[in-house]
Design a protein around this motif. Structure first.
Motif, short mmCIF file in Angstrom:
data_model
loop_
_atom_site.label_atom_id
_atom_site.label_comp_id
_atom_site.label_asym_id
_atom_site.label_seq_id
_atom_site.Cartn_x
_atom_site.Cartn_y
_atom_site.Cartn_z
N LYS A 298 -9.19 -2.17 -7.35
CA LYS A 298 -8.36 -2.77 -8.40
C LYS A 298 -6.90 -2.89 -7.97
O LYS A 298 -6.02 -3.13 -8.80
CB LYS A 298 -8.44 -1.91 -9.67
N GLY A 299 -6.64 -2.70 -6.67
CA GLY A 299 -5.29 -2.86 -6.16
C GLY A 299 -4.45 -1.59 -6.15
O GLY A 299 -3.26 -1.63 -5.84
N GLY A 300 -5.07 -0.45 -6.45
CA GLY A 300 -4.31 0.78 -6.61
C GLY A 300 -3.74 1.37 -5.34
O GLY A 300 -2.84 2.21 -5.41
N LEU A 301 -4.24 0.95 -4.17
CA LEU A 301 -3.72 1.50 -2.91
C LEU A 301 -2.97 0.45 -2.11
O LEU A 301 -2.71 0.65 -0.92
CB LEU A 301 -4.88 2.08 -2.08
N PHE A 302 -2.58 -0.64 -2.76
CA PHE A 302 -1.86 -1.71 -2.06
C PHE A 302 -0.40 -1.76 -2.49
O PHE A 302 -0.07 -1.61 -3.67
CB PHE A 302 -2.51 -3.06 -2.35
N ASP A 303 0.46 -1.97 -1.50
CA ASP A 303 1.89 -2.18 -1.77
C ASP A 303 2.48 -2.87 -0.55
O ASP A 303 2.15 -2.53 0.59
CB ASP A 303 2.61 -0.84 -2.00
N ASP A 304 3.30 -3.87 -0.77
CA ASP A 304 3.90 -4.58 0.37
C ASP A 304 5.42 -4.58 0.31
O ASP A 304 6.10 -5.46 0.82
CB ASP A 304 3.37 -6.02 0.46
N GLY A 305 5.98 -3.51 -0.30
CA GLY A 305 7.44 -3.43 -0.44
C GLY A 305 8.16 -2.88 0.79
O GLY A 305 9.39 -2.97 0.87
N HIS A 306 7.43 -2.28 1.71
CA HIS A 306 7.99 -1.75 2.97
C HIS A 306 9.09 -0.72 2.76
O HIS A 306 9.95 -0.53 3.62
CB HIS A 306 8.50 -2.90 3.85
N GLN A 307 9.06 -0.01 1.63
CA GLN A 307 10.11 0.99 1.39
C GLN A 307 9.96 2.18 2.32
O GLN A 307 10.96 2.82 2.68
CB GLN A 307 10.07 1.46 -0.07
N LEU A 308 8.74 2.49 2.75
CA LEU A 308 8.54 3.63 3.64
C LEU A 308 9.19 3.37 5.00
O LEU A 308 9.95 4.21 5.50
CB LEU A 308 7.05 3.93 3.80
N SER A 309 8.91 2.23 5.60
CA SER A 309 9.50 1.96 6.92
C SER A 309 11.01 1.83 6.82
O SER A 309 11.74 2.22 7.74
CB SER A 309 8.87 0.71 7.54
N GLN A 310 11.51 1.31 5.71
CA GLN A 310 12.96 1.22 5.53
C GLN A 310 13.58 2.61 5.44
O GLN A 310 14.65 2.87 6.01
CB GLN A 310 13.28 0.41 4.26
N LEU A 311 12.90 3.51 4.76
CA LEU A 311 13.43 4.86 4.56
C LEU A 311 13.42 5.66 5.86
O LEU A 311 14.37 6.41 6.14
CB LEU A 311 12.61 5.58 3.49
N ILE A 312 12.39 5.48 6.68
CA ILE A 312 12.29 6.28 7.91
C ILE A 312 12.90 5.57 9.12
O ILE A 312 13.01 6.16 10.20
CB ILE A 312 10.83 6.68 8.21
N GLY A 313 13.31 4.31 8.94
CA GLY A 313 14.02 3.61 10.00
C GLY A 313 13.16 3.17 11.17
O GLY A 313 13.66 2.96 12.29
N ARG A 314 11.87 3.02 10.94
CA ARG A 314 10.95 2.54 11.98
C ARG A 314 9.69 2.02 11.30
O ARG A 314 9.44 2.32 10.13
CB ARG A 314 10.57 3.67 12.94
N PRO A 315 8.89 1.23 12.03
CA PRO A 315 7.62 0.80 11.44
C PRO A 315 6.71 1.99 11.17
O PRO A 315 6.79 3.01 11.85
CB PRO A 315 7.02 -0.12 12.52
N THR A 316 5.86 1.86 10.17
CA THR A 316 4.89 2.91 9.93
C THR A 316 3.83 2.90 11.04
O THR A 316 3.63 1.90 11.73
CB THR A 316 4.20 2.73 8.57
N THR A 317 3.17 4.04 11.22
CA THR A 317 2.16 4.19 12.27
C THR A 317 1.02 3.21 12.05
O THR A 317 0.48 3.10 10.94
CB THR A 317 1.62 5.63 12.28
N SER A 318 0.63 2.50 13.09
CA SER A 318 -0.43 1.50 12.98
C SER A 318 -1.77 2.14 12.65
O SER A 318 -2.23 3.06 13.34
CB SER A 318 -0.54 0.74 14.31
N TRP A 319 -2.43 1.63 11.61
CA TRP A 319 -3.77 2.15 11.27
C TRP A 319 -4.76 1.81 12.38
O TRP A 319 -5.69 2.59 12.65
CB TRP A 319 -4.23 1.60 9.92
#
Length: 284
Positions: free
Chosen positions: A253-274
């Protein structure tokens, strides 16, 4: 002084190790039920304080002197709100300067049943008057990567997520976000929706396992009850099977989706590739 609860767990250990790269050990304290589990941190000079969410009288002393307190959410589903309530009351009594809480992605609107206790906790934190930061953590990629070996044996990834897209990130990424907030200023009052930069469906996840293993791996979508029964049949505790099956339905139902990129912005790097994590698991 930065105080971290739940420091013997997976996320907590990543956070403390990250903090040790940024601040002196003498400025860190960890709160755990079993101090012997963090003897390695004590050896590095980190203060170890005994504290138990189910024993509120232990928490005030454990939180004393905290300029910032990281409240890592408890893991006993159904009992967490009471435990968090005790921790928040203790934080207020101890005069904690800022409370940082690990919540759930889109906790106020999420279709995941998990969100209820998080949303209640967030409301209580706001009402407490303690300056706060809310880290709404998405799904750990490790939650699915843990099933790679089973998928290789069975030739399939099983789940109930349908075509829902999952924006997961590594546990270490969420820990890095907590470290950033705990060691920087100007985050007070903010709510961060944290998720991976990339998303995938479980069919794509299965295809990635196939790509790296050279085996035919498919995604088999099951009704929630059947998926839960399969997990229990594989030896998983019923509470965990319930959590994973309900969460998969929430993902549909979309509960695990987000495309705001706030995590990578906060940590200053791309998130770890799945994809990288899947490759590592296949070739482990």
């Amino acid at each position: 002084m930065i105080v971290v609860t739940g420091a013997s767990g997976q996320l907590g250990r990543f956070v403390v190790n990250g903090l040790l790269q940024k601040v002196p050990a003498a400025e860190l304290a960890v709160v755990v039920r079993s101090p012997e589990k963090v003897a390695d941190f004590a050896a590095l000079g980190v203060q170890v304080r005994q504290g138990d969410y189910d024993q509120p009288e232990t928490l005030v002393a454990a939180f004393k002197g905290a300029d910032k307190l990281l409240l890592i959410s408890a893991n006993e589903i159904g009992r967490r709100f009471a435990q968090h309530s005790a921790a928040i009351a203790a934080a207020k009594q101890a005069g904690v300067g800022q409370l940082v809480y690990t919540s759930l992605l889109h906790a106020d609107t999420s279709p995941l049943p998990l969100c209820a206790e998080h949303a209640q906790t967030e409301t209580l934190i706001r009402a407490s008057g303690i300056p706060f930061v809310i880290l709404r953590n998405g799904w750990y990629t490790e939650n699915y990567v843990a099933g790679v070996s089973s998928a290789l044996q069975l030739g399939a990834v099983y789940g109930s997520a349908g075509e829902g897209r999952i924006s997961s990130a590594a546990c270490a990424d969420y820990a890095a976000a907590a470290v950033a907030v705990l060691t920087q200023e100007n985050h007070s009052g903010k709510v961060y929706e944290l998720a991976g930069d990339e998303s995938y469906s479980l069919a794509e996840f299965a295809a990635e396992i196939a790509l790296h293993s050279g085996k035919n791996i498919v995604y088999q979508n099951l009704p929630e009850a059947d998926f839960k029964a399969a997990l229990v049949g594989a030896g998983m505790p019923e509470w965990l099977a319930t959590l994973l099956s309900e969460s998969d339905v929430g993902a549909s139902k979309g509960g695990l989706f987000d495309d705001g990129h706030q995590l990578s912005q906060l940590i200053g790097r791309p998130t770890t590739s799945w994809k990288e994590q899947v490759n590592n698991a296949v070739n482990a």
